[in-house]
Design a protein around this motif. Structure first.
Motif, PDB file in Angstrom:
ATOM      1  N   GLU A 191       0.842  -1.207   0.000  1.00 35.36           N
ATOM      2  CA  GLU A 191       0.000   0.000   0.000  1.00 35.36           C
ATOM      3  C   GLU A 191       0.872   1.251   0.000  1.00 35.36           C
ATOM      4  O   GLU A 191       0.581   2.217  -0.712  1.00 35.36           O
ATOM      5  CB  GLU A 191      -0.954  -0.009   1.203  1.00 35.36           C
ATOM      6  CG  GLU A 191      -1.961   1.126   1.119  1.00 35.36           C
ATOM      7  CD  GLU A 191      -3.159   0.949   2.048  1.00 35.36           C
ATOM      8  OE1 GLU A 191      -3.184  -0.043   2.816  1.00 35.36           O
ATOM      9  OE2 GLU A 191      -4.057   1.811   1.995  1.00 35.36           O
ATOM     10  N   GLY A 192       1.984   1.183   0.762  1.00 38.27           N
ATOM     11  CA  GLY A 192       2.893   2.330   0.810  1.00 38.27           C
ATOM     12  C   GLY A 192       3.458   2.676  -0.564  1.00 38.27           C
ATOM     13  O   GLY A 192       3.617   3.849  -0.910  1.00 38.27           O
ATOM     14  N   LEU A 193       3.730   1.658  -1.356  1.00 43.15           N
ATOM     15  CA  LEU A 193       4.317   1.885  -2.685  1.00 43.15           C
ATOM     16  C   LEU A 193       3.291   2.452  -3.671  1.00 43.15           C
ATOM     17  O   LEU A 193       3.653   3.006  -4.703  1.00 43.15           O
ATOM     18  CB  LEU A 193       4.904   0.577  -3.228  1.00 43.15           C
ATOM     19  CG  LEU A 193       6.212   0.138  -2.546  1.00 43.15           C
ATOM     20  CD1 LEU A 193       6.487  -1.345  -2.782  1.00 43.15           C
ATOM     21  CD2 LEU A 193       7.383   0.985  -3.054  1.00 43.15           C
ATOM     22  N   LEU A 194       2.000   2.300  -3.324  1.00 43.41           N
ATOM     23  CA  LEU A 194       0.943   2.823  -4.209  1.00 43.41           C
ATOM     24  C   LEU A 194       0.535   4.243  -3.846  1.00 43.41           C
ATOM     25  O   LEU A 194      -0.083   4.943  -4.649  1.00 43.41           O
ATOM     26  CB  LEU A 194      -0.296   1.915  -4.106  1.00 43.41           C
ATOM     27  CG  LEU A 194      -0.206   0.502  -4.693  1.00 43.41           C
ATOM     28  CD1 LEU A 194      -1.401  -0.331  -4.212  1.00 43.41           C
ATOM     29  CD2 LEU A 194      -0.177   0.545  -6.217  1.00 43.41           C
ATOM     30  N   GLU A 195       0.886   4.648  -2.619  1.00 41.03           N
ATOM     31  CA  GLU A 195       0.273   5.839  -2.037  1.00 41.03           C
ATOM     32  C   GLU A 195       0.487   7.136  -2.814  1.00 41.03           C
ATOM     33  O   GLU A 195      -0.403   7.989  -2.860  1.00 41.03           O
ATOM     34  CB  GLU A 195       0.744   6.020  -0.587  1.00 41.03           C
ATOM     35  CG  GLU A 195      -0.259   5.484   0.406  1.00 41.03           C
ATOM     36  CD  GLU A 195       0.301   5.353   1.815  1.00 41.03           C
ATOM     37  OE1 GLU A 195      -0.403   4.818   2.664  1.00 41.03           O
ATOM     38  OE2 GLU A 195       1.460   5.787   2.062  1.00 41.03           O
ATOM     39  N   ASP A 196       1.649   7.270  -3.445  1.00 41.24           N
ATOM     40  CA  ASP A 196       1.873   8.535  -4.183  1.00 41.24           C
ATOM     41  C   ASP A 196       1.169   8.545  -5.543  1.00 41.24           C
ATOM     42  O   ASP A 196       1.303   9.494  -6.317  1.00 41.24           O
ATOM     43  CB  ASP A 196       3.381   8.825  -4.324  1.00 41.24           C
ATOM     44  CG  ASP A 196       4.108   7.801  -5.186  1.00 41.24           C
ATOM     45  OD1 ASP A 196       3.438   6.937  -5.790  1.00 41.24           O
ATOM     46  OD2 ASP A 196       5.352   7.877  -5.267  1.00 41.24           O
ATOM     47  N   ARG A 197       0.438   7.472  -5.835  1.00 38.27           N
ATOM     48  CA  ARG A 197      -0.395   7.362  -7.049  1.00 38.27           C
ATOM     49  C   ARG A 197       0.417   7.454  -8.344  1.00 38.27           C
ATOM     50  O   ARG A 197      -0.133   7.738  -9.410  1.00 38.27           O
ATOM     51  CB  ARG A 197      -1.515   8.411  -7.040  1.00 38.27           C
ATOM     52  CG  ARG A 197      -2.386   8.349  -5.799  1.00 38.27           C
ATOM     53  CD  ARG A 197      -3.550   9.331  -5.876  1.00 38.27           C
ATOM     54  NE  ARG A 197      -4.653   8.842  -6.695  1.00 38.27           N
ATOM     55  CZ  ARG A 197      -5.641   8.083  -6.229  1.00 38.27           C
ATOM     56  NH1 ARG A 197      -5.694   7.741  -4.958  1.00 38.27           N
ATOM     57  NH2 ARG A 197      -6.601   7.681  -7.034  1.00 38.27           N
ATOM     58  N   GLU A 200      -7.821   1.471  -5.738  1.00 43.40           N
ATOM     59  CA  GLU A 200      -8.010   2.599  -4.809  1.00 43.40           C
ATOM     60  C   GLU A 200      -7.006   3.711  -5.093  1.00 43.40           C
ATOM     61  O   GLU A 200      -7.313   4.896  -4.937  1.00 43.40           O
ATOM     62  CB  GLU A 200      -7.841   2.078  -3.368  1.00 43.40           C
ATOM     63  CG  GLU A 200      -8.222   3.071  -2.304  1.00 43.40           C
ATOM     64  CD  GLU A 200      -8.058   2.466  -0.906  1.00 43.40           C
ATOM     65  OE1 GLU A 200      -8.271   1.236  -0.754  1.00 43.40           O
ATOM     66  OE2 GLU A 200      -7.689   3.226   0.011  1.00 43.40           O
ATOM     67  N   TYR A 201      -5.809   3.321  -5.524  1.00 46.11           N
ATOM     68  CA  TYR A 201      -4.776   4.328  -5.790  1.00 46.11           C
ATOM     69  C   TYR A 201      -4.605   4.602  -7.290  1.00 46.11           C
ATOM     70  O   TYR A 201      -3.577   5.094  -7.730  1.00 46.11           O
ATOM     71  CB  TYR A 201      -3.450   3.898  -5.156  1.00 46.11           C
ATOM     72  CG  TYR A 201      -3.517   3.911  -3.643  1.00 46.11           C
ATOM     73  CD1 TYR A 201      -3.420   5.109  -2.942  1.00 46.11           C
ATOM     74  CD2 TYR A 201      -3.709   2.736  -2.922  1.00 46.11           C
ATOM     75  CE1 TYR A 201      -3.508   5.148  -1.565  1.00 46.11           C
ATOM     76  CE2 TYR A 201      -3.795   2.758  -1.538  1.00 46.11           C
ATOM     77  CZ  TYR A 201      -3.692   3.974  -0.858  1.00 46.11           C
ATOM     78  OH  TYR A 201      -3.782   3.997   0.506  1.00 46.11           O
ATOM     79  N   GLY A 202      -5.615   4.215  -8.063  1.00 49.79           N
ATOM     80  CA  GLY A 202      -5.636   4.615  -9.470  1.00 49.79           C
ATOM     81  C   GLY A 202      -4.782   3.774 -10.399  1.00 49.79           C
ATOM     82  O   GLY A 202      -4.508   4.184 -11.534  1.00 49.79           O
TER      83      GLY A 202
END
Lengths: 147, 412
Positions: free
Chosen positions: B163-169, B198-200
């Protein structure tokens, strides 16, 4: 069980595979090279030292691999002593014949390496035995004045 | 056989696989290398031979009986595959040579055609080389960042890191295995898809292993791309599958150019065929497609519930038999795992184990399993791997365990 693999895993091979005598990098060396077999992940690095006459005086190696490849590297480290680049190439070719065909009738100086002749019965393992030799020749070839 | 079967009559099923009656050096073949490629049932063999003997011509172009019938047989595979994966339509099924080519197709067409330089692709530490190298090539050619999701020591995805790796979208596409070919880990695919969306990001699942052992439904997973290969699913080599949402395939430029993938061609301009044919240049693997059809019908008839239950029992039995062997370490301890078990043995390299097992008629894989980064992550150069199929028996696992005890003694 496994009686039929004793030709491959002779006592010498098992012993050298477990307790190689020459498995260390040389503090002083004239040449070094790595070899790897990308299909199976075996890796070896070989270090070579020469005497003043240009003959191999010491060989060390570090390897990650199977019993065959480690035993082969260890026996090679002994068989290579005293050879020049030219005679080492011949020895390497003779060894390749030994492990491919199981015999090398017209070859000299292969006594140390004879325990590896059983590899010829296991075609998929031939490359394990020859990998250290490829690294050794790469080291010799890369060395100025010995190519 | 019917699809409500929950208990497999393995002895009966084994008769469907002619090769399983072979002997190796006088010993019965114990084939525990199905994750590399599975053996073929008589139905697949007969379908391919039957086509060559009775009903074969090039497809999609002939105006004669043979071509029409062969086209029907080949295109029938597309319908079966769409149903197998729970796709919305047959147009969402693209045939490739294998999973590798399917991933390369996405890396090329979606990667270069849709992703923009500066965006990222997210893979994991436990990918097969086929789901690493195409993305590295995309990175180098197209300015895409490549991110790698770590795994835990147990061999599961680190979901917090994911999830952390996805967060910056910035991640435009996730490409992760649905089941590890080394550790046997099933990844939480539905959760991976939900988080990606969720993160596009879009998400590709490599189902090369997963599709063999359990029923896969791309709609309930909510995936965007799913790939698998025929030869691991008891079908022939040379045919693989890319499933993708129709709107993605519509938006993507073609991969290979040539015949069959065009609508019209002039020296100034060509226009593309409709999906899926836009992605299928040249004469396809016709016979292999027909073989895959027979393979899918076969596993459907056996039933995925029964296959999954049988293989789960095999895994539990294997873990119980292998774990107590002195000096043997099982690599990966995921909660959710399929029919693949990797192990190492103190004092015996994986290749030496494999050679000795081979002498006892047992086929396993040994090496890095085309997953070198995973090997490094686990601090290993190689493992031996036993993998199971619907025709694997508990007796075969017992033979493996008993022989491994002897291997241990041999190298002790």
């Amino acid at each position: 069980m496994f009686e039929d693999v004793r030709d491959l895993y002779q006592e010498v091979i098992l012993d050298r595979g477990r307790h190689p005598r020459h498995a260390q990098r040389l503090d002083a060396f004239d040449a070094t090279a790595k070899g790897d077999n990308p299909m199976c992940g075996d890796r070896v690095q070989v270090w070579v030292k020469h005497n003043d006459q240009g003959a191999v005086s010491d060989v060390g190696f570090e390897a990650r691999g199977c019993a065959i490849s480690i035993a082969s590297a260890d026996l090679m480290a002994e068989a290579a002593i005293g050879h020049t680049a030219t005679t080492l190439r011949k020895l390497s070719a003779d060894f390749a014949q030994l492990v491919t065909s199981g015999d090398c009738p017209d070859c000299a100086g292969l006594e140390t390496l004879q325990p590896l002749s059983g590899v010829s019965e296991f075609p998929s393992r031939v490359k394990c035995a020859t990998l250290p030799w490829h690294a050794l020749l790469s080291a010799i070839d890369a060395e100025p004045g010995h190519g | 056989m019917n699809d409500r079967m929950t208990h497999l009559d393995v002895a009966l099923l084994r008769r469907d696989f002619p090769i399983l009656s072979e002997t190796i050096r006088g010993k019965p073949l114990v084939f525990l290398d199905s994750a590399a490629s599975a053996q073929k049932p008589r139905a697949v063999i007969d379908a391919m031979v039957g086509a060559m003997e009775h009903q074969y011509a090039n497809i999609h172009r002939g105006l004669h009986w043979m071509s029409e019938r062969t086209t029907e047989a080949y295109e029938g595979t597309r319908d079966l595959t769409a149903t197998l994966l729970g796709a919305n339509s047959r147009e969402e099924i693209v045939f490739t040579r294998n999973s590798t080519e399917a991933i390369n197709l996405v890396a090329h067409s979606y990667g270069r055609g849709i992703l923009k330089p500066g965006q990222a692709v997210l893979i994991s530490e436990m990918e097969h080389h086929s789901n690493i190298v195409p993305w590295q090539m995309l990175r180098d050619a197209h300015g895409i960042e490549l991110r790698v999701c770590p795994i835990t020591d147990a061999g599961e995805l680190d979901m917090a890191a994911y999830e952390g790796l996805l967060e910056d979208r910035k991640v435009g596409l996730v490409a992760i295995t649905h089941m590890s070919n080394v550790l046997g880990t099933y990844t939480p695919a539905a959760r991976l898809c939900a988080l990606a969306h969720e993160y596009g990001a879009k998400i590709l699942l490599d189902g090369s292993q997963a599709v063999v052992h359990r029923r896969v439904d791309v709609k309930s997973l909510d995936a965007d791309f799913y790939v698998f290969t025929g030869h691991k699913l008891y079908g022939p080599t040379g045919i693989g599958v890319l499933w993708a949402r129709a709107e993605l395939l519509e938006a993507m430029p073609p991969f290979l150019g040539g015949g069959d993938m065009i609508s019209s061609v002039s020296f100034e301009h060509s226009s593309w065929a409709r999906i899926p044919h836009k992605f299928e240049a040249g004469t396809p693997a016709i016979l292999e497609g027909i073989g895959l059809s027979a393979a899918i019908k076969y596993v459907n008839a056996v039933g995925f519930d029964a296959i999954a239950a049988h293989e789960q029992a095999l895994v539990e039995h294997a873990l119980a038999r292998l774990s107590p062997i002195q000096g043997l370490s099982i690599i990966g301890h995921a909660q959710d795992r399929g029919g693949v078990i990797s192990f190492t043995m103190e004092g015996a390299h994986a290749h030496d184990i494999a050679t000795l097992l081979d002498r006892a008629g047992i086929a396993v894989r040994a090496g890095h399993h085309c997953a070198e980064p995973l090997m490094r992550r686990m601090g290993l150069d190689s493992t031996a791997r036993a993998s199971f199929a619907l025709y694997t028996t508990q007796e075969e696992i017992d033979i493996l365990a008993d022989t491994l005890i002897r291997v241990r003694e041999f190298f002790a």
